[in-house]
Enzyme design. Sequence first.
Site, mmCIF file in Angstrom:
data_model
loop_
_atom_site.group_PDB
_atom_site.id
_atom_site.type_symbol
_atom_site.label_atom_id
_atom_site.label_comp_id
_atom_site.label_asym_id
_atom_site.label_seq_id
_atom_site.Cartn_x
_atom_site.Cartn_y
_atom_site.Cartn_z
ATOM 1 N N ASP A 64 -7.984 -5.347 0.291
ATOM 2 C CA ASP A 64 -8.460 -6.226 -0.795
ATOM 3 C C ASP A 64 -8.094 -7.679 -0.565
ATOM 4 O O ASP A 64 -8.671 -8.572 -1.160
ATOM 5 C CB ASP A 64 -7.881 -5.744 -2.130
ATOM 6 C CG ASP A 64 -8.392 -4.355 -2.449
ATOM 7 O OD1 ASP A 64 -7.579 -3.432 -2.614
ATOM 8 O OD2 ASP A 64 -9.627 -4.182 -2.471
ATOM 9 N N HIS B 192 0.864 -1.193 0.000
ATOM 10 C CA HIS B 192 0.000 0.000 0.000
ATOM 11 C C HIS B 192 0.894 1.235 0.000
ATOM 12 O O HIS B 192 1.935 1.247 0.638
ATOM 13 C CB HIS B 192 -0.884 0.018 1.265
ATOM 14 C CG HIS B 192 -2.050 0.944 1.154
ATOM 15 N ND1 HIS B 192 -1.943 2.294 1.387
ATOM 16 C CD2 HIS B 192 -3.331 0.710 0.807
ATOM 17 C CE1 HIS B 192 -3.127 2.867 1.209
ATOM 18 N NE2 HIS B 192 -3.986 1.929 0.847
HETATM 19 C C1 SDX Z 1 -6.329 0.076 -2.722
HETATM 20 O O1 SDX Z 1 -4.348 4.515 -1.976
HETATM 21 C C2 SDX Z 1 -5.321 3.981 -1.348
HETATM 22 O O2 SDX Z 1 -5.694 4.402 -0.283
HETATM 23 C C3 SDX Z 1 -5.991 2.809 -2.069
HETATM 24 C C4 SDX Z 1 -6.995 2.015 -1.259
HETATM 25 C C5 SDX Z 1 -8.232 2.841 -0.972
HETATM 26 O O3 SDX Z 1 -8.928 2.505 -0.013
HETATM 27 O O4 SDX Z 1 -8.556 3.735 -1.797
HETATM 28 O O5 SDX Z 1 -6.417 1.618 -0.018
HETATM 29 C C6 SDX Z 1 -7.459 0.767 -2.005
HETATM 30 O O6 SDX Z 1 -6.115 0.367 -3.866
HETATM 31 C C7 SDX Z 1 -5.451 -0.908 -1.972
HETATM 32 C C8 SDX Z 1 -4.226 -1.403 -2.834
HETATM 33 C C9 SDX Z 1 -4.738 -2.537 -3.748
HETATM 34 N N1 SDX Z 1 -3.713 -2.907 -4.734
HETATM 35 C C10 SDX Z 1 -3.079 -4.105 -4.690
HETATM 36 O O7 SDX Z 1 -3.224 -4.913 -3.771
HETATM 37 C C11 SDX Z 1 -2.187 -4.396 -5.890
HETATM 38 C C12 SDX Z 1 -0.824 -4.940 -5.422
HETATM 39 N N2 SDX Z 1 -0.115 -3.852 -4.729
HETATM 40 C C13 SDX Z 1 0.844 -3.095 -5.529
HETATM 41 O O8 SDX Z 1 0.506 -2.915 -6.863
HETATM 42 C C14 SDX Z 1 1.380 -1.863 -4.775
HETATM 43 O O9 SDX Z 1 1.707 -2.280 -3.512
HETATM 44 C C15 SDX Z 1 0.516 -0.623 -4.672
HETATM 45 C C16 SDX Z 1 0.061 -0.145 -6.011
HETATM 46 C C17 SDX Z 1 -0.672 -0.858 -3.803
HETATM 47 C C18 SDX Z 1 1.385 0.492 -4.028
HETATM 48 O O10 SDX Z 1 2.373 0.822 -4.922
HETATM 49 P P1 SDX Z 1 3.536 1.881 -4.544
HETATM 50 O O11 SDX Z 1 3.276 2.524 -3.231
HETATM 51 O O12 SDX Z 1 3.742 2.756 -5.730
HETATM 52 O O13 SDX Z 1 4.754 0.930 -4.287
HETATM 53 P P2 SDX Z 1 5.783 0.509 -5.404
HETATM 54 O O14 SDX Z 1 5.039 0.003 -6.611
HETATM 55 O O15 SDX Z 1 6.757 1.618 -5.577
HETATM 56 O O16 SDX Z 1 6.479 -0.758 -4.712
HETATM 57 C C19 SDX Z 1 7.563 -0.580 -3.783
HETATM 58 C C20 SDX Z 1 8.357 -1.892 -3.866
HETATM 59 C C21 SDX Z 1 8.736 -2.280 -5.301
HETATM 60 O O17 SDX Z 1 9.904 -3.115 -5.228
HETATM 61 P P3 SDX Z 1 11.359 -2.403 -5.566
HETATM 62 O O18 SDX Z 1 11.197 -1.702 -6.895
HETATM 63 O O19 SDX Z 1 11.606 -1.465 -4.397
HETATM 64 O O20 SDX Z 1 12.317 -3.578 -5.605
HETATM 65 O O21 SDX Z 1 7.536 -2.971 -3.385
HETATM 66 C C22 SDX Z 1 7.295 -3.907 -4.458
HETATM 67 C C23 SDX Z 1 7.603 -3.177 -5.744
HETATM 68 O O22 SDX Z 1 8.003 -4.095 -6.745
HETATM 69 N N3 SDX Z 1 5.888 -4.280 -4.365
HETATM 70 C C24 SDX Z 1 5.428 -5.524 -4.525
HETATM 71 C C25 SDX Z 1 4.050 -5.433 -4.303
HETATM 72 N N4 SDX Z 1 3.713 -4.163 -4.037
HETATM 73 C C26 SDX Z 1 4.854 -3.449 -4.077
HETATM 74 N N5 SDX Z 1 6.061 -6.689 -4.815
HETATM 75 C C27 SDX Z 1 5.258 -7.795 -4.907
HETATM 76 N N6 SDX Z 1 3.929 -7.791 -4.698
HETATM 77 C C28 SDX Z 1 3.287 -6.628 -4.402
HETATM 78 N N7 SDX Z 1 1.964 -6.597 -4.215
#
Ligand code: SDX
Length: 427
Positions: free
Chosen positions: A373, A316
């Site tokens: 989720d 998140h």
């Molecule tokens: C919601 O914003 C809100 O408040 C949203 C929400 C709401 O109520 O409105 O809370 C609802 O959207 C919840 C989130 C649902 N999405 C998911 O579950 C999808 C999976 N999660 C990811 O796509 C991700 O964690 C996000 C999109 C939620 C957050 O992305 P960020 O903050 O931009 O983080 P990032 O993509 O920069 O990731 C940081 C690191 C990366 O690794 P490095 O590049 O540092 O090596 O963490 C890794 C990412 O690759 N990473 C994951 C991961 N999420 C982040 N690796 C594996 N699996 C994951 N799910």
Amino acid sequence: MQKNTITLTNNNTGETYEYNILEATRGPSVVDIRTFFKDTGMFTFDPGYTSTASCESKITFIDGGKGELRYRSFPIEDLATEHTYLETCFLLLNSRLPTKEELTDFDLEIRHRAFLHEGLRHLFNAFPDNAHPMATLSASVTALATFYNDHLDMEHEEEYLEMAHRIISKIPTIAAFAYRHSIGTPFIQPDIDLGFTENFLTMMRAYPGGKMHLSPNGHDKIKEVEIRAMDTIFTLHADHEQNASTTVVRNVASTGAHPYVAISSGISALWGRAHGGANESVIAQLEYIGSVENVEAFIKRAKDPNDNFRLMGFGHRVYKNFDPRAKILKGLQDELKAELNLDSELMAIASKIEEIALNDEYFVSRKLYPNIDFYSGVILTALQIPKSMFTPIFVIGRTVGWITQWIEFKQDKTSKIARPRQLYTGD
Ligand code: SDX
């Protein structure tokens, strides 16, 4: 004497610039850089807005480090267990919980407004029956804008609250009709004798004439425990500060477009699997993983930088601790295990993922925890909600948050059209 400012020095030119720090009542302060471009001729650079506050707001507070969420200062744990979703809607819109009489009036108004204009019903015939309900929902809410004018006087509370109550009450009907259309069954009209959440479940599951599934002891009514679980899910999704879809709603509000097209823009943004669409993807992913034995291999893929496989429902932008909503849903799952036939195989796979990920350095170092989720899907499946309707359920819960943020934006005399700049690196 201490000054509540930040001084920046341009080391190329030696010039220094001073900016005021604006204090929050809770959480991080902000550096007011509204004159930065005028002062320096440069832009700040923050794609994805990881360090940017886009607005001032009094609606929802999140502490990502503590895993804390409050609507109008009320902790989500209290609202989800002590109050109904309609009370939470009233709280978000009016900054206080309703009196008994106010709640009765509000409930009655929402029941009356749940009906759609007959013209809107015919819109569904235009969609193929395999249309994803999120597309139908977004299109239908845009169509709603053709039935109601948008010349709202923001000084006139009755006017904009009527606009807000109307969309809150009609979204469940549109969502249920979208589902019924997708399975080719007649629409079930809203029933004015049913409360918000029971009415939605009935419109989703009833046979023509409003009768529930036939069972040995006659027609199955919807169980109280199902209504309470669904109502809690709506409350947990009601608002969440400046997330991606709320940012879209505020941006559309900033151009002066119709409030209902701002909501349909929010619906479109929420659909993405990185955002609200994740709940549908979580169940699809658990089904794809298929068994507890396969979990390790998928965790490995999620950690592989060359594999774009991500663990849906994990991570998140704000929560770097357990999402408090996830905690409540996990508790609800355990509570419902006895009363509803939760899919134990899917729950076993989810628990295995959680057990491994919460101890694996890759996830721990990146502070990736289960988010809302990750757990909602198992409960929604037990409530006989199909996967395609998971994100529409999120929309039903979140519409009150979007419209409350829309109102706050429109009432902010300092608000301006959203118009960011760029770092140009073309020819
Ligand atoms: C919601 O914003 C809100 O408040 C949203 C929400 C709401 O109520 O409105 O809370 C609802 O959207 C919840 C989130 C649902 N999405 C998911 O579950 C999808 C999976 N999660 C990811 O796509 C991700 O964690 C996000 C999109 C939620 C957050 O992305 P960020 O903050 O931009 O983080 P990032 O993509 O920069 O990731 C940081 C690191 C990366 O690794 P490095 O590049 O540092 O090596 O963490 C890794 C990412 O690759 N990473 C994951 C991961 N999420 C982040 N690796 C594996 N699996 C994951 N799910």
